[in-house]
Design a protein around this motif. Structure first.
Motif, PDB file in Angstrom:
ATOM      1  N   ARG A 164       5.431 -23.239  25.739  1.00 28.40           N
ATOM      2  CA  ARG A 164       4.343 -24.175  26.049  1.00 28.40           C
ATOM      3  C   ARG A 164       4.766 -25.610  25.770  1.00 28.40           C
TER       4      ARG A 164
ATOM      5  N   LYS B 289      -8.193 -24.987  29.541  1.00 27.01           N
ATOM      6  CA  LYS B 289      -7.942 -24.767  30.967  1.00 27.01           C
ATOM      7  C   LYS B 289      -9.131 -24.070  31.625  1.00 27.01           C
TER       8      LYS B 289
ATOM      9  N   ASP C 240      -5.740 -22.214  26.432  1.00 20.57           N
ATOM     10  CA  ASP C 240      -6.356 -21.360  27.454  1.00 20.57           C
ATOM     11  C   ASP C 240      -7.835 -21.700  27.635  1.00 20.57           C
ATOM     12  N   THR C 241      -8.526 -21.977  26.534  1.00 21.73           N
ATOM     13  CA  THR C 241      -9.950 -22.319  26.597  1.00 21.73           C
ATOM     14  C   THR C 241     -10.159 -23.664  27.278  1.00 21.73           C
TER      15      THR C 241
ATOM     16  N   GLU D 169       2.334 -28.047  27.916  1.00 22.68           N
ATOM     17  CA  GLU D 169       0.973 -27.616  27.576  1.00 22.68           C
ATOM     18  C   GLU D 169       0.666 -27.803  26.092  1.00 22.68           C
TER      19      GLU D 169
END
Length: 196
Positions: free
Chosen positions: A99, A77, A74-75, A104
């Protein structure tokens, strides 16, 4: 390298194992311990790593568990990564398996929960019943704890769960169903790897 909580004895084992594979093979640009295995702390540490190394210079991220791996992704992205470098995790959490399906997260470490539970229960029964021969036959491995050395144990095989072996691991063991993994958000990614 996103390690676990330094207060957890497992962290030292995981770190030692990872470094045993990575040392002299890759350059570890940044390394962080993650208080309480917190995804929020892992995310904050990943922001520091991006500032220190530069987003385009991050070739891969070792994460000691899946919750932290999710925060790392998430960071990345949020920082503008259009391609996520390989990120590892551990525990085969459902969101991590999803994921992996979507690409991902590169992989997660899977240990058969069924084998762990069955072996632990059988060892306890043998010990309580005084069936030393059966107990000794099952407990052929040894591990150290913070207070004891050479504790009898049974170690289950560790598997790097990737797109290629989801069917043979968490689905075959009944941990998750295809329907649980392949929700509408992941349906096309599942179909692309033959998971239907």
């Amino acid at each position: 390298m996103m390690n676990g909580d330094p207060a957890d004895p497992n962290t030292a084992s995981f770190k030692k194992g990872a470094l045993g594979e990575l040392k002299n093979k890759v350059r570890i640009a940044e390394e962080y311990d993650t208080d309480k295995w917190s995804p929020a702390v892992a995310g904050a540490n990943m922001k520091k790593a991006i500032r220190a190394v530069g987003l385009k210079n991050i070739a891969a991220v070792y994460s000691a568990n899946d919750g932290m791996a999710g925060a790392v992704i998430d960071t990345l992205k949020a920082a503008g990564a259009t391609t996520i470098p390989p990120v590892t995790g551990q525990d085969a959490n459902l969101d991590a398996v999803q994921r992996v399906v979507s690409g991902e997260q590169y992989m997660t470490v899977y240990k058969s929960f069924l084998d762990e539970a069955t072996d632990a229960a059988q060892m306890a029964v043998y010990k309580v019943q005084g069936r030393d021969i059966q107990y000794d036959a099952l407990a052929q491995d040894k591990v150290d704890s913070p207070t004891e050395k050479d504790v009898p144990a049974t170690l289950v095989p560790v598997v790097a769960l990737t797109k290629d072996n989801i069917k043979d691991t968490v689905i075959a063991d009944g941990v998750y169903t295809v329907a649980q993994i392949c929700t509408p958000k992941y349906r096309s990614a599942c179909a692309a790897i033959g998971l239907e």
